[in-house]
Scaffold this active site. Structure first.
Site, PDB file in Angstrom:
ATOM      1  N   ASP A  68       0.862  -1.172   0.000  1.00 23.28           N
ATOM      2  CA  ASP A  68       0.000   0.000   0.000  1.00 23.28           C
ATOM      3  C   ASP A  68       0.905   1.230   0.000  1.00 23.28           C
ATOM      4  O   ASP A  68       1.654   1.457   0.952  1.00 23.28           O
ATOM      5  CB  ASP A  68      -0.883  -0.028   1.253  1.00 23.28           C
ATOM      6  CG  ASP A  68      -1.880   1.116   1.312  1.00 23.28           C
ATOM      7  OD1 ASP A  68      -1.648   2.155   0.659  1.00 23.28           O
ATOM      8  OD2 ASP A  68      -2.880   0.995   2.041  1.00 23.28           O
ATOM      9  N   ASN A  95       2.079   4.745 -10.633  1.00 22.93           N
ATOM     10  CA  ASN A  95       0.795   4.727 -11.327  1.00 22.93           C
ATOM     11  C   ASN A  95      -0.390   4.523 -10.388  1.00 22.93           C
ATOM     12  O   ASN A  95      -1.518   4.817 -10.761  1.00 22.93           O
ATOM     13  CB  ASN A  95       0.824   3.604 -12.379  1.00 22.93           C
ATOM     14  CG  ASN A  95      -0.541   3.266 -12.926  1.00 22.93           C
ATOM     15  OD1 ASN A  95      -1.109   4.022 -13.709  1.00 22.93           O
ATOM     16  ND2 ASN A  95      -1.085   2.122 -12.512  1.00 22.93           N
ATOM     17  N   TYR A 162     -10.790  14.801  -7.555  1.00 23.98           N
ATOM     18  CA  TYR A 162      -9.813  14.006  -8.305  1.00 23.98           C
ATOM     19  C   TYR A 162      -8.849  14.909  -9.065  1.00 23.98           C
ATOM     20  O   TYR A 162      -7.627  14.700  -9.045  1.00 23.98           O
ATOM     21  CB  TYR A 162     -10.551  13.078  -9.270  1.00 23.98           C
ATOM     22  CG  TYR A 162      -9.651  12.266 -10.167  1.00 23.98           C
ATOM     23  CD1 TYR A 162      -9.010  11.118  -9.706  1.00 23.98           C
ATOM     24  CD2 TYR A 162      -9.459  12.635 -11.495  1.00 23.98           C
ATOM     25  CE1 TYR A 162      -8.191  10.361 -10.536  1.00 23.98           C
ATOM     26  CE2 TYR A 162      -8.653  11.889 -12.339  1.00 23.98           C
ATOM     27  CZ  TYR A 162      -8.019  10.755 -11.857  1.00 23.98           C
ATOM     28  OH  TYR A 162      -7.203  10.010 -12.691  1.00 23.98           O
ATOM     29  N   LYS A 166      -4.672  15.195  -8.877  1.00 26.06           N
ATOM     30  CA  LYS A 166      -3.793  14.961 -10.024  1.00 26.06           C
ATOM     31  C   LYS A 166      -3.012  16.219 -10.413  1.00 26.06           C
ATOM     32  O   LYS A 166      -1.880  16.127 -10.902  1.00 26.06           O
ATOM     33  CB  LYS A 166      -4.606  14.430 -11.200  1.00 26.06           C
ATOM     34  CG  LYS A 166      -5.096  13.005 -11.003  1.00 26.06           C
ATOM     35  CD  LYS A 166      -3.932  12.024 -10.830  1.00 26.06           C
ATOM     36  CE  LYS A 166      -4.380  10.583 -10.820  1.00 26.06           C
ATOM     37  NZ  LYS A 166      -3.246   9.617 -10.751  1.00 26.06           N
ATOM     38  N   THR A 197      -9.648   1.819 -20.382  1.00 27.52           N
ATOM     39  CA  THR A 197      -9.663   1.109 -19.110  1.00 27.52           C
ATOM     40  C   THR A 197     -11.043   1.297 -18.477  1.00 27.52           C
ATOM     41  O   THR A 197     -11.829   2.141 -18.901  1.00 27.52           O
ATOM     42  CB  THR A 197      -8.597   1.638 -18.139  1.00 27.52           C
ATOM     43  OG1 THR A 197      -8.959   2.962 -17.720  1.00 27.52           O
ATOM     44  CG2 THR A 197      -7.219   1.659 -18.782  1.00 27.52           C
TER      45      THR A 197
END
Length: 257
Positions: A68, A95, A162, A166, A197
């Site tokens: 983790d 990633n 989010y 990022k 994905t």
């Protein structure tokens, strides 16, 4: 698996976090196909073992490490196990990331906000901290962080949590690149947009429905293939990108152009 003179990563060791599925798996397989010994890390042993199985089935060498990236001791152990198994660490791809807190900013749950920042930002920082420490002491290396076109490059409603995480990865990458290029550690980022994905599928959406939506939403008219994003990562990690320091390469079908 070919290790001919055209394989850019023959005998090099690569660590990929979040390597059990999706983009992380594609990146791990791409490095292995070019001769690298690849360690993949994540929270789920089964998916990591599947990635290693694919690497080994093609004749490569892989290592699965359950870790983790938000836990300092586990990240330190991850780098140590990679080095012990393969003799060094030449390239790291950070990633591992999650998508949480979808909705207007005033409605984002505190727990989702904290989990996003802990995984997407602190996890990348912790990974770099230990990767850089090894690389600095052993002749240098290359690090590629996976950010997003959402954040530093583009904003859309209802994913601000989010996007904030990022954007922080992009800033962290550029700052770390300046801090450590003198140590021989070259650091860059790749910022994917919607790619092939599961993360780019809306709830209940099929791949065919996503394809129709992308025709209208992206200048290119389609999502990026995972192999296209992986190719960008491999370029930034390769000797051909020796003068590329602190860049953030957007691979998003033109959405942020």
């Amino acid at each position: 698996m070919s290790t001919t003179s055209t394989a850019r990563f023959t005998d090099r060791t690569v660590l990929v976090t979040g390597g059990g599925s999706g983009l992380g798996r594609a990146i791990a397989l791409a490095f292995a196909a070019e001769g690298a010994k690849v360690a993949v890390a994540g929270r789920t042993a089964h998916s990591l073992d599947e990635t290693v199985g694919l690497i080994e089935a093609a004749g490569g060498r892989g290592l699965a490490v359950v870790a983790d990236t938000t836990r300092p001791a586990e990240v330190e152990a991850l780098v140590r196990r990679t080095v012990e198994a393969f003799g060094g660490l030449d390239v790291a791809v950070n990633n591992a990331g999650i998508l949480r807190g979808v909705g207007p900013v005033a409605e984002v749950a505190h727990a989702d906000w904290q989990e996003l920042l802990e995984t997407n930002v602190t996890g990348v920082w912790l990974a770099m901290k230990h990767e850089i420490a090894h690389m600095k002491a052993h002749g240098g290396g290359a690090i590629v962080n996976i950010a997003s076109n959402l954040g530093a490059h583009r904003r859309i409603p209802n994913v601000v949590a989010y996007a904030t995480s990022k954007a922080a990865v992009s800033a962290l990458t550029r700052g770390a690149a300046l801090d450590h290029i003198g140590d021989g550690v070259r650091i860059n980022a790749v910022s994917p947009g919607a790619s092939a994905t599961s993360m780019s599928l809306r709830p209940g959406e099929s791949e065919a429905q996503r394809a129709d939506r992308m025709k209208a939403e992206t200048p290119l008219g389609r999502v990026a293939q995972v192999a296209e994003v992986a190719a960008a990562v491999l370029y930034l990690a390769s000797d051909a990108a020796g003068a590329v320091v602190g860049t953030d390469l957007v691979i998003d079908s033109g959405s942020a152009a």
